[in-house]
Design an enzyme around this catalytic site. Structure first.
Site, PDB file in Angstrom:
ATOM      1  N   PHE A 103       0.807  -1.215   0.000  1.00  0.00           N
ATOM      2  CA  PHE A 103       0.000   0.000   0.000  1.00  0.00           C
ATOM      3  C   PHE A 103       0.839   1.263   0.000  1.00  0.00           C
ATOM      4  O   PHE A 103       0.376   2.326  -0.366  1.00  0.00           O
ATOM      5  CB  PHE A 103      -0.851  -0.006   1.265  1.00  0.00           C
ATOM      6  CG  PHE A 103      -0.022  -0.311   2.476  1.00  0.00           C
ATOM      7  CD1 PHE A 103       0.706   0.694   3.084  1.00  0.00           C
ATOM      8  CD2 PHE A 103       0.085  -1.617   2.946  1.00  0.00           C
ATOM      9  CE1 PHE A 103       1.523   0.398   4.165  1.00  0.00           C
ATOM     10  CE2 PHE A 103       0.893  -1.890   4.034  1.00  0.00           C
ATOM     11  CZ  PHE A 103       1.616  -0.893   4.640  1.00  0.00           C
TER      12      PHE A 103
ATOM     13  N   VAL B  15       5.035   3.079   6.019  1.00  0.00           N
ATOM     14  CA  VAL B  15       4.562   3.342   7.379  1.00  0.00           C
ATOM     15  C   VAL B  15       5.660   4.075   8.147  1.00  0.00           C
ATOM     16  O   VAL B  15       6.830   3.664   8.106  1.00  0.00           O
ATOM     17  CB  VAL B  15       4.211   2.034   8.117  1.00  0.00           C
ATOM     18  CG1 VAL B  15       3.658   2.340   9.503  1.00  0.00           C
ATOM     19  CG2 VAL B  15       3.204   1.215   7.338  1.00  0.00           C
TER      20      VAL B  15
ATOM     21  N   ASP C 173      -8.171 -11.023   6.143  1.00  0.00           N
ATOM     22  CA  ASP C 173      -6.767 -10.963   5.736  1.00  0.00           C
ATOM     23  C   ASP C 173      -5.858 -11.201   6.942  1.00  0.00           C
ATOM     24  O   ASP C 173      -4.952 -10.426   7.217  1.00  0.00           O
ATOM     25  CB  ASP C 173      -6.470  -9.614   5.071  1.00  0.00           C
ATOM     26  CG  ASP C 173      -5.178  -9.639   4.256  1.00  0.00           C
ATOM     27  OD1 ASP C 173      -4.680 -10.759   3.973  1.00  0.00           O
ATOM     28  OD2 ASP C 173      -4.671  -8.561   3.904  1.00  0.00           O
TER      29      ASP C 173
END
Ligand SMILES: *[C@@H]1O[C@H](CO)[C@@H](O)[C@H](O)[C@H]1NC(C)=O
Ligand SMILES: *[C@@H]1O[C@H](CO)[C@@H](O)[C@H](O)[C@H]1NC(C)=O
Ligand SMILES: *[C@@H]1O[C@H](CO)[C@@H](O)[C@H](O)[C@H]1NC(C)=O
Ligand SMILES: *[C@@H]1O[C@H](CO)[C@@H](O)[C@H](O)[C@H]1NC(C)=O
Ligand SMILES: *[C@@H]1O[C@H](CO)[C@@H](O)[C@H](O)[C@H]1NC(C)=O
Ligand SMILES: *[C@@H]1O[C@H](CO)[C@@H](O)[C@H](O)[C@H]1NC(C)=O
Ligand SMILES: *[C@@H]1O[C@H](CO)[C@@H](O)[C@H](O)[C@H]1NC(C)=O
Ligand SMILES: *[C@@H]1O[C@H](CO)[C@@H](O)[C@H](O)[C@H]1NC(C)=O
Ligand SMILES: *[C@@H]1O[C@H](CO)[C@@H](O)[C@H](O)[C@H]1NC(C)=O
Ligand SMILES: *[C@@H]1O[C@H](CO)[C@@H](O)[C@H](O)[C@H]1NC(C)=O
Ligand SMILES: *[C@@H]1O[C@H](CO)[C@@H](O)[C@H](O)[C@H]1NC(C)=O
Length: 829
Positions: free
Chosen positions: A501, A504, A622
């Site tokens: 994605f 972080v 998930d």
């Protein structure tokens, strides 16, 4: 005073002249009062409005005050005020009964900040214990819509009982609205999202304007509004800015139709409201992802009843009949909107009214979203008004003789005489009867019911976060500036992880809270849908074994989620090194068997809560070792809800893109194309193997029969030779009974058929049992030999003596339901 009274009777003589049934409504010329002023004031607008002077002489009851400071930017009506030291009323002669707008302007200067008072009118208590805080620098305008039936409208100012208290007002507007301005609403929506079928009779209710919003457009000031209203922009109330975009391309005048046929007039909202809208911000590149709702959140008083008016005008469609869509209130009540029911025309304004009970959350959420049966999968909103119902008569009885007040009767100047006579002619008996927009036929419309009874969690989700949320309207919104500050402008040395994605980062908010900041990268994995799902799911739940969402940021193109910081990172980093991690794993200490069991129990508890602790179960979908995070004390918390799904399993949609992660995916999913709670159990079984064997779920470098950990593990489980494949670090450190119990649990989780797999409840108890068995000092032999399902017997003795189990679950549990309620009470914060 005598002058004044005779003026009023004089003007009444002229009444017959003005009776005309065909007269259309025009904006009234009275009453507009520039309180405390000696001269009238003309204010520009669509029509010039004259605020007349309330030239009554000062007395012991009231006197005029003038702002003498030179610094005041505001002029006109805010320069003067009338200050009341006793109960006092303005009594306004009424020529026509109906719903009146009563607008009170307050702008404090010099000692007016010390005022504290109540205001009542027409039997309604409008303001109670009202005062202006010292730091307020702009006018406070209070607006009410009141039914007036008597011969006059009396507005009373009542200073508080405290010594030397007083009241004040800078200006008053009070004028009649068009006939049927407020009419029967379409539906009554309760806080549970039910429509009671019937509607609410509003004819005896007063309304306080709370929000008035020009959606998709700019601010509208009294100068530009047909009824001198203020409309604010909607952007601050949008839940996710990127779901919506302004539509401002329409340049013609909206097609106001004969109101008798239905539809809105220019008095319901001005052109500038109907000429702009917010529509779905459809991303052409990911056209398959175009099903989402646009949601606005409005702060409202808890447990009150509101009148909600939504304004529409189809300026977004290319053709008639193109766009039908849904409106949702609280995501619970749904109503289809078809803009062509009234006129088969584009850009014809109309509105739909609702009466809505607010819940305990302090917010009202209103959404529009596309319908699958629409040609054009779009949804829009042009304007919105939210007004609170005041049922005055119960709380406040006027005319019981208690108000011992002198009346100020307005209109005492000669200019006023002319003005009022003229205005009488215009406003009297405007007998056009307008059929207010009919309810859309919703008989075959099923109630949308999402998360029944979730009000509690919504409330709790927002409360503890006040300090981290600069934008209180939206509870969880964090500004991009704050995020830049927290992460030192996304300093690469602050990076703690990277995934499909994006990146972080760790960071510290202004209030000192340490956070993990997950920033989606444009074009990478996580899309708008996942972003939205994660926020809506996580904002509803708080649990000690689930990672908490602190907030989010969606300014510009950013999609950022801010979580509590989990100092020790992912579970996987502590099991084995992998190139997805940042190479920190080598420096990490290896986890003991005890720690690993504790972590598994924690994560299992998190999943148990998702499956059973909420009114609508949530399937995580998930579960994997990178979605189980560890805090500084190695407490496990389940993270990443981007793929989660609540409610009953999805209908027979053909799911084309497989959700979940390779190596963890429920084999049954391939057949049924449905993920269930038992799919989470399967994935969790794979995690258990990972914990035991310290190797990835899929490792392509290994011989063929070893690539898939679940298959490989099952082979050895069936042989009862699990010890052959365990993490060498653990060799000789696991009590064989503990290992056997752990192996059995894992094997049950990995069953081919979901129905053969245990529930998370069973998994939690089995793992706790395995932990107990690791400590042979405890007198547990009798259980060791039991081969029956011992999950429940286990709960009986001994368990309190395990110091490692957290206190909240160490209760002696009597029944299954008893356990549930205990778990819920202790763990759901
Ligand atoms: C206000 O406007 C009225 C006509 O609309 C005009 O007669 C009057 O002189 C104006 N007053 C002031 C103070 O400008
Ligand atoms: C208003 O103030 C009075 C005392 O001054 C108090 O008794 C009353 O409860 C207050 N009402 C509200 C609604 O705050
Ligand atoms: C005024 O002060 C109060 C607290 O004293 C605060 O809550 C409020 O936001 C301030 N308002 C403005 C406009 O600064
Ligand atoms: C103002 O209204 C409140 C009710 O909200 C009441 O408690 C209070 O007594 C009123 N004050 C006066 C002076 O009537
Ligand atoms: C929509 O228009 C308003 C007023 O011009 C503006 O403040 C706002 O930023 C715009 N919003 C978007 C998403 O473009
Ligand atoms: C608002 O009204 C003023 C003058 O009355 C005008 O100059 C301005 O353009 C108007 N603005 C809009 C957005 O219509
Ligand atoms: C729109 O729909 C109505 C009825 O639903 C129909 O009578 C009308 O012909 C349609 N108009 C167009 C342009 O398709
Ligand atoms: C709106 O309310 C519904 C029902 O409580 C809830 O499911 C939904 O998440 C809320 N939406 C937002 C953005 O808070
Ligand atoms: C929009 O919200 C409603 C009510 O919460 C929900 O039923 C519907 O599935 C949502 N639509 C989309 C596309 O998310
Ligand atoms: C609102 O109603 C809920 C449920 O009826 C109740 O628990 C809560 O205390 C109420 N809140 C207020 C402020 O009255
Ligand atoms: C003013 O009005 C309030 C509310 O009706 C009443 O309680 C109070 O006695 C009045 N005060 C005086 C001085 O008449």
């Amino acid at each position: 005073m005598a002058n004044l009274l005779s003026f009023l009777s004089f003007s009444l003589l002229f009444l017959p002249f003005s009776i005309s049934s065909s007269a259309k409504y025009t904006f009234p010329q009275k009453y507009f009062i520039n309180c405390g002023s000696l001269s009238p004031l003309n204010v520009s607008g669509p029509t010039t409005t004259t605020f007349s002077a309330d030239s009554i002489s000062d007395s012991r009851r009231s006197h005029s005050v003038k702002d003498r400071t030179t610094s005041t930017v505001l002029t006109g009506i805010y320069n003067t005020a009338r200050k009341f030291t006793r109960n006092e009323s303005y009594e306004l002669q009424i020529d026509e009964t109906g719903v009146y707008v009563v607008r009170l302007h307050f702008f404090a200067f010099s000692d007016l900040f010390d005022a504290k008072f109540n205001v009542s009118a027409s039997g309604f208590l409008l303001l109670s214990n009202f005062s202006i805080p010292k730091n307020v620098t702009s006018p406070d305008i209070k607006e009410f819509l009141l039914p007036v039936t008597g011969p006059n409208l009396k507005i009373t100012f009542i200073p508080s009982q405290e010594l030397s208290s007083f009241a004040f007002v800078n200006a008053i507007e009070a004028f009649v609205t068009p006939q049927r301005f407020i009419d029967e609403p379409t539906a009554y929506v309760t806080a549970q999202g039910k429509s009671n079928g019937g509607t609410e009779d509003l004819s005896s209710s007063g309304l306080t304007v709370m929000h008035r919003v020009n959606v998709g457009g700019s601010k509208v000031t009294p100068q530009n509004d047909t009824m001198r209203r203020n409309w604010v922009t909607d952007d601050d109330y949008l839940f996710l800015a990127r779901t919506a975009k302004n539509h401002t391309m329409y340049s013609n005048r909206p097609k106001y139709y004969d109101p008798e046929l239905g539809g809105a007039t220019e008095y319901d909202a001005p052109d500038s409201v109907y000429k702009t809208a917010k529509e779905m911000n459809i991303d052409v590149e990911t056209a398959s992802n175009n099903f989402f709702n646009i949601t606005w959140l409005f702060p409202v008083k808890r447990n009150a009843t509101f009148f909600v008016r939504l304004h529409f005008c189809d300026i977004v469609s290319a053709n008639r009949n193109d766009t039908v869509f849904n409106v949702y209130i609280y995501g619970l009540f749904g109503q289809p909107i078809s803009p062509y029911d009234r006129y088969p025309e584009l850009s014809a304004p109309f509105y739909v009214d609702f009466v809505v009970d607010s819940d305990g959350s302090g917010f009202m959420n209103i959404s529009v979203g596309p319908r699958s049966d629409s040609n054009n999968k779009n949804a829009f909103l042009n304007g919105l008004e939210i007004m609170e119902l005041i049922n005055g008569q119960e709380e406040w009885e006027e005319g019981n003789g208690k108000i011992n007040s002198l009346l100020i009767i307005v209109g005492s100047t000669v200019g006023g005489v002319v003005l009022i006579v003229v205005s009488l002619g215009v406003i009297l008996f405007c007998l056009k009867s307008r059929k207010v927009t009919n309810a859309v036929d919703n008989s075959n419309w099923p109630m949308v019911n999402v998360y029944p009874g979730s009000t509690q969690s919504r409330t709790t989700a927002r409360t503890p976060l006040g300090s981290t949320t600069p934008d209180m309207n939206l509870g969880l919104k964090i500004s991009f500036a704050e995020i830049l500050h927290a992460t030192n402008k996304f300093d690469p040395t602050f990076m703690i992880g990277e995934g499909g994605f994006g990146k972080v980062y760790k960071g510290t908010l202004h209030n000192g809270v340490k956070v993990a900041v997950k920033r989606s990268e444009a074009g990478k994995g996580q899309g708008l849908t996942e972003f939205q799902t994660e926020i809506t799911v996580l904002s509803k739940i708080r649990h000690q074994y689930l990672v908490s969402l602190i907030g989010y940021c969606d300014e510009g193109y950013e999609m950022i989620l801010v979580y509590e910081l989990m100092e020790k990172g992912t579970l996987r980093e502590h099991l084995y090194s992998s190139n997805e991690d940042l190479g920190m794993s080598s420096s990490r200490s290896r986890l003991s068997w005890d720690q690993r069991l504790q972590i598994c129990i924690g994560a299992a508890n998190g999943l148990l809560y998702l499956h059973t602790g909420l009114s609508e179960p949530i399937i995580h979908r998930d579960i994997k070792s990178t979605n189980i995070l560890l805090d500084e004390h190695y407490t496990a918390k389940v993270a990443d809800f981007g793929l989660s799904k609540s409610g009953p399993p999805e209908e027979t949609h053909i799911v084309t893109n497989v959700k979940g992660s390779f190596g963890y995916l429920d084999p049954e999913y391939m057949k049924s194309m449905q993920l269930t709670q038992k799919s989470d159990v399967y994935s969790f079984g794979v995690v258990l193997l990972e914990v035991l064997c310290a190797r990835p779920a899929v490792d392509g470098l290994l011989p063929r029969n070893q690539i898939n950990l679940a298959e490989w593990g099952l082979t050895w489980l069936k042989e009862k030779q699990l010890e052959k494949i365990i993490d060498p670090f653990l060799a000789g450190k696991i009590n064989p009974n503990s290992l056997r119990k752990f192996g059995e649990t894992t094997e049950k989780c990995l069953q081919e058929n979901g129905t053969d797999r245990p529930s998370m409840m069973d998994v939690v108890w089995d793992l706790k049992y395995a932990l107990q068995l690791q400590h042979p000092a405890m007198p547990q032999e009798s259980y060791e030999d039991s081969t029956a399902d011992d999950s429940w017997q286990l709960a009986l003795p001994g368990i309190n003596r395990l110091p490692s189990i957290d206190a909240s679950t160490s209760c002696v549990c009597v029944s299954e339901s008893g356990v549930f309620s205990q778990l819920k009470m202790d763990e759901a914060r």
